[in-house]
Design a protein around this motif. Structure first.
Motif: not given
Ligand SMILES: Nc1nc2c(c(=O)[nH]1)N(C=O)[C@@H](CNc1ccc(C(=O)N[C@@H](CCC(=O)O)C(=O)O)cc1)CN2
Ligand SMILES: Nc1ncnc2c1ncn2[C@@H]1O[C@H](COP(=O)(O)OP(=O)(O)OP(=O)(O)O)[C@@H](O)[C@H]1O
Length: 181
Positions: A73-79, A100-106, A90-92
């Motif tokens: 929600e903080t960036i209005a984007t799926y991660r 959520p424990v977010w994944a890093g980009p790599d 969740g949404k939909f």
């Protein structure tokens, strides 16, 4: 054909199937047979909607770590967030981790990507929210499209923001595209 015309055509094709159970199992087997799947450790996948390939049996696989989309929600984007067995709607209405424990980009090696239709050049058409087009560029992962064979079309109109796939796996075939960028 426009994107909306393609979405309508695929919806009509889906109607002729009583159940997608068999081709779903076959598509999943084909995913698991991919060398690139077996050789990578961290996999981004998805919580299937009723008309998508059921990838949930994968969560039993102890050799991989799994991530699923969650709406930030903080960036209005799926991660991508770490998969865990306890999820909330969740949404939909799609299940997501409550915290959520977010994944890093790599951190993700390969992402299994659902879609409404794909073409033979690796173009993808989704549900029209542009969510995967914003999700995928956040990760340096191999992109593997997963769908049923009736979802493959000759050509899909691609726009500059549309993300291309590296592999396409269905119940009846495995395609590899020239590696993107
Ligand atoms: N399994 C799965 N997860 C996913 C996606 C997906 O395609 N499949 N997404 C891929 O982007 C994102 C969610 N995007 C979605 C976009 C639209 C609808 C949907 O059901 N749309 C309805 C209209 C609903 C409404 O307007 O409120 C529809 O298409 O009829 C669902 C998910 C992230 N997670
Ligand atoms: N990276 C992006 N940045 C900003 N807007 C975007 C981006 N990607 C897509 N959009 C916008 O989102 C809307 C839907 O795009 P499109 O029809 O390509 O979605 P889709 O790929 O079918 O959906 P999804 O990825 O959710 O399955 C369009 O208005 C598009 O301009």
């Amino acid at each position: 054909m426009t994107k909306d015309q393609i979405r309508a055509q695929i919806a009509a094709r889906k109607k002729s199937f009583q159940t997608l159970e068999k081709p779903s199992g076959a598509a999943l087997k084909n995913v698991q047979s991919l060398e690139i799947f077996q050789q990578t450790k961290t996999i981004g996948t998805y919580m299937p909607l009723p008309d998508e390939v059921d990838v949930t049996p994968l969560f039993q696989d102890p050799d991989h770590q799994f991530f699923i989309p969650a709406f930030d929600e903080t960036i209005a984007t799926y991660r991508m967030a770490q998969y865990m067995p306890e999820l909330k709607k969740g949404k939909f209405g799609i299940p997501e981790p409550e915290h959520p424990v977010w994944a890093g980009p790599d951190e993700i090696d390969l992402i299994l990507v659902p879609g409404i239709a794909f073409d033979c050049s690796g173009n993808r058409l989704g549900r029209g929210g542009g969510f995967y087009d914003r999700l995928l560029p956040q990760y340096r992962a191999i992109r593997v499209a997963v769908c049923f064979s009736f979802q493959i079309l000759k050509k899909i109109p691609a726009e500059p923001h549309d993300c291309r796939m590296d592999f396409l796996v269905t119940d009846s075939e495995i395609l590899k595209f020239a590696m993107n960028g």
